[in-house]
Design a protein around this motif. Structure first.
Motif, PDB file in Angstrom:
ATOM      1  N   PRO A  69       0.930  -1.066  -0.021  1.00  0.00           N
ATOM      2  CA  PRO A  69       0.086  -0.044  -0.105  1.00  0.00           C
ATOM      3  C   PRO A  69       0.970   1.183   0.047  1.00  0.00           C
ATOM      4  N   ALA A  70       1.945   1.318   0.839  1.00  0.00           N
ATOM      5  CA  ALA A  70       2.850   2.483   0.884  1.00  0.00           C
ATOM      6  C   ALA A  70       3.407   2.684  -0.586  1.00  0.00           C
ATOM      7  N   PHE A  71       3.811   1.635  -1.151  1.00  0.00           N
ATOM      8  CA  PHE A  71       4.339   1.866  -2.770  1.00  0.00           C
ATOM      9  C   PHE A  71       3.455   2.298  -3.638  1.00  0.00           C
ATOM     10  N   ARG A  72       2.289   1.761  -3.560  1.00  0.00           N
ATOM     11  CA  ARG A  72       1.111   2.277  -4.401  1.00  0.00           C
ATOM     12  C   ARG A  72       0.783   3.626  -4.425  1.00  0.00           C
ATOM     13  N   ALA A  73       0.804   4.103  -3.041  1.00  0.00           N
ATOM     14  CA  ALA A  73       0.539   5.271  -2.710  1.00  0.00           C
ATOM     15  C   ALA A  73       1.601   6.370  -3.481  1.00  0.00           C
ATOM     16  N   LEU A  74       2.599   5.938  -3.324  1.00  0.00           N
ATOM     17  CA  LEU A  74       3.705   6.794  -3.997  1.00  0.00           C
ATOM     18  C   LEU A  74       3.793   6.651  -5.575  1.00  0.00           C
ATOM     19  N   MET A  75       3.106   5.683  -6.141  1.00  0.00           N
ATOM     20  CA  MET A  75       3.014   5.535  -7.572  1.00  0.00           C
ATOM     21  C   MET A  75       1.894   6.414  -8.066  1.00  0.00           C
ATOM     22  N   GLU A  76       0.953   6.659  -7.249  1.00  0.00           N
ATOM     23  CA  GLU A  76       0.040   7.625  -7.732  1.00  0.00           C
ATOM     24  C   GLU A  76       0.344   9.059  -7.694  1.00  0.00           C
ATOM     25  N   ARG A  77       1.561   9.327  -7.194  1.00  0.00           N
ATOM     26  CA  ARG A  77       2.071  10.653  -7.251  1.00  0.00           C
ATOM     27  C   ARG A  77       3.026  11.084  -8.463  1.00  0.00           C
ATOM     28  N   PRO A  78       2.958  12.341  -8.848  1.00  0.00           N
ATOM     29  CA  PRO A  78       4.115  12.573 -10.019  1.00  0.00           C
ATOM     30  C   PRO A  78       5.347  12.371  -9.337  1.00  0.00           C
ATOM     31  N   VAL A  79       6.380  12.004 -10.271  1.00  0.00           N
ATOM     32  CA  VAL A  79       7.582  11.819  -9.671  1.00  0.00           C
ATOM     33  C   VAL A  79       8.214  12.978  -9.001  1.00  0.00           C
ATOM     34  N   SER A  80       7.978  14.307  -9.848  1.00  0.00           N
ATOM     35  CA  SER A  80       8.533  15.490  -9.467  1.00  0.00           C
ATOM     36  C   SER A  80       8.049  16.030  -8.022  1.00  0.00           C
ATOM     37  N   SER A  81       6.887  15.350  -7.719  1.00  0.00           N
ATOM     38  CA  SER A  81       6.358  15.646  -6.274  1.00  0.00           C
ATOM     39  C   SER A  81       7.103  14.841  -4.953  1.00  0.00           C
ATOM     40  N   ILE A  82       7.883  14.109  -5.510  1.00  0.00           N
ATOM     41  CA  ILE A  82       8.865  13.051  -4.517  1.00  0.00           C
ATOM     42  C   ILE A  82       9.891  13.870  -3.930  1.00  0.00           C
ATOM     43  N   THR A  83      10.122  14.129  -2.776  1.00  0.00           N
ATOM     44  CA  THR A  83      11.171  14.842  -2.390  1.00  0.00           C
ATOM     45  C   THR A  83      12.352  14.007  -2.127  1.00  0.00           C
ATOM     46  N   ARG A  84      13.521  14.649  -1.960  1.00  0.00           N
ATOM     47  CA  ARG A  84      14.896  13.883  -1.858  1.00  0.00           C
ATOM     48  C   ARG A  84      14.544  13.143  -0.405  1.00  0.00           C
ATOM     49  N   LEU A  85      14.083  13.538   0.530  1.00  0.00           N
ATOM     50  CA  LEU A  85      14.024  12.464   1.667  1.00  0.00           C
ATOM     51  C   LEU A  85      13.192  11.555   1.447  1.00  0.00           C
ATOM     52  N   GLU A  86      12.186  11.933   0.864  1.00  0.00           N
ATOM     53  CA  GLU A  86      11.255  10.591   0.439  1.00  0.00           C
ATOM     54  C   GLU A  86      12.057   9.396  -0.415  1.00  0.00           C
ATOM     55  N   ALA A  87      12.634  10.089  -1.225  1.00  0.00           N
ATOM     56  CA  ALA A  87      13.305   9.146  -2.414  1.00  0.00           C
ATOM     57  C   ALA A  87      14.318   8.174  -1.583  1.00  0.00           C
ATOM     58  N   HIS A  88      15.011   9.038  -0.744  1.00  0.00           N
ATOM     59  CA  HIS A  88      16.061   8.218   0.317  1.00  0.00           C
ATOM     60  C   HIS A  88      15.350   7.335   1.192  1.00  0.00           C
ATOM     61  N   GLN A  89      14.304   7.554   1.789  1.00  0.00           N
ATOM     62  CA  GLN A  89      13.509   6.728   2.507  1.00  0.00           C
ATOM     63  C   GLN A  89      12.970   5.428   1.636  1.00  0.00           C
ATOM     64  N   MET A  90      12.706   5.521   0.401  1.00  0.00           N
ATOM     65  CA  MET A  90      12.238   4.604  -0.340  1.00  0.00           C
ATOM     66  C   MET A  90      13.453   3.577  -0.733  1.00  0.00           C
ATOM     67  N   GLY A  91      14.553   3.980  -0.851  1.00  0.00           N
ATOM     68  CA  GLY A  91      15.815   3.216  -1.130  1.00  0.00           C
ATOM     69  C   GLY A  91      15.831   3.405  -2.630  1.00  0.00           C
ATOM     70  N   MET A  92      17.179   3.195  -2.868  1.00  0.00           N
ATOM     71  CA  MET A  92      17.540   3.630  -4.542  1.00  0.00           C
ATOM     72  C   MET A  92      16.877   2.473  -5.326  1.00  0.00           C
ATOM     73  N   GLU A  93      16.775   1.117  -4.967  1.00  0.00           N
ATOM     74  CA  GLU A  93      16.016   0.155  -5.841  1.00  0.00           C
ATOM     75  C   GLU A  93      14.610   0.604  -5.928  1.00  0.00           C
ATOM     76  N   PHE A  94      13.981   0.903  -5.063  1.00  0.00           N
ATOM     77  CA  PHE A  94      12.534   1.131  -5.151  1.00  0.00           C
ATOM     78  C   PHE A  94      12.267   2.327  -5.846  1.00  0.00           C
ATOM     79  N   PHE A  95      13.077   3.386  -5.515  1.00  0.00           N
ATOM     80  CA  PHE A  95      12.752   4.604  -6.352  1.00  0.00           C
ATOM     81  C   PHE A  95      13.062   4.600  -7.593  1.00  0.00           C
ATOM     82  N   TRP A  96      13.943   3.816  -8.061  1.00  0.00           N
ATOM     83  CA  TRP A  96      14.379   3.474  -9.565  1.00  0.00           C
ATOM     84  C   TRP A  96      13.418   2.711 -10.181  1.00  0.00           C
TER      85      TRP A  96
END
Length: 259
Positions: free
Chosen positions: A115-142
């Protein structure tokens, strides 16, 4: 103690020199290397009273995450289960999907990951902050960025050329006019919905509803309009985003479960 780690630590032989025993005085405390004092205080609050010292949502979240982290480290099963249960019902405002994804991955709380990943998928990539990308991890953000790029490529290609208008023999009396109006409507209507920079409409149901609600300025006969709607209802092209998100989520969960 509720922790086998603490039980083992406190049952070790202390030696004959009582003055050098760790924990006997404030001058010679037991040193827990790598542990943040505030997080340990939160754990102690849980062990003594089952609650933190603040009613603030943010501080309550920090208390629960500390209990989760240190309960996992020190094998305090009741503390871990308590923190998971309380965080599950936490207000969504301070408990962002990126943090929920991070904790789910780090502590193997698999039910949080999808559910957390799907919630992030619903957002534009440009809205994801650097902190959020770090929390996701490189693999999942990629994975998220690549999936979003594939979806964008698909809808740009789809918008470029309108689906052919299937005209049913003699049932359409104005085939050339209907084809011309359909092409114009696709480019000036549907394409704008598909490629809108802020609020694109790409769901099959959304596009069908739009077509059902337009009269094409009277330029398309009812037979051709029904044919268009039926064709798009049967086409997987407008279900691409949903399908790709499902495929990506399966990959993410497989990665979470199997590494």
């Amino acid at each position: 103690m509720q922790s086998p780690i603490f039980d083992a630590m406190l049952s070790l032989p202390q030696g004959e020199n009582q003055e050098n025993i760790e924990g006997r005085s404030n001058d010679n405390p037991i040193v827990l290397h790598g542990i943040i004092r505030q997080e340990f205080n939160h754990l102690l609050c849980y062990l003594h009273s089952r609650r933190g010292g603040s009613d603030s949502e943010l501080e309550c979240r920090e208390f629960l995450i500390s209990v989760l982290k240190l309960s996992d480290l020190y094998q305090i099963d009741t503390g871990f289960q308590f923190a998971v249960s309380e965080l599950k019902h936490a207000s969504p405002m301070p408990f962002k999907p990126s943090l929920k994804l991070k904790l789910g991955r780090q502590y193997w709380i698999n039910e949080w990951v999808e559910p957390a990943f799907r919630a992030l998928m619903e957002r534009p990539v440009s809205s994801i902050t650097r902190l959020e990308a770090h929390q996701m991890g490189m693999e999942f953000f990629w994975v998220l960025v690549m999936t979003k790029a594939e979806i964008e490529d698909h809808y740009r290609a789809l918008a470029y050329t309108e689906p052919a208008l299937d005209q049913l023999g003699d049932l359409c009396e104005t085939p050339q006019a209907c084809a011309a109006v359909w092409k114009d409507e696709w480019w000036n209507g549907i394409t704008h919905h598909l490629l809108h920079p802020e609020t694109p409409c790409r769901s099959q149901s959304g596009i069908i509803a739009f077509l059902e609600g337009t009269d094409f300025n009277g330029g398309i006969c009812s037979t051709c309009k029904a044919s268009i709607i039926l064709k798009l209802m049967d086409s997987p092209a407008l279900r691409y985003e949903e399908a790709q998100e499902d495929i990506t989520t399966v990959f993410v969960m497989d990665y979470q479960m199997n590494g």
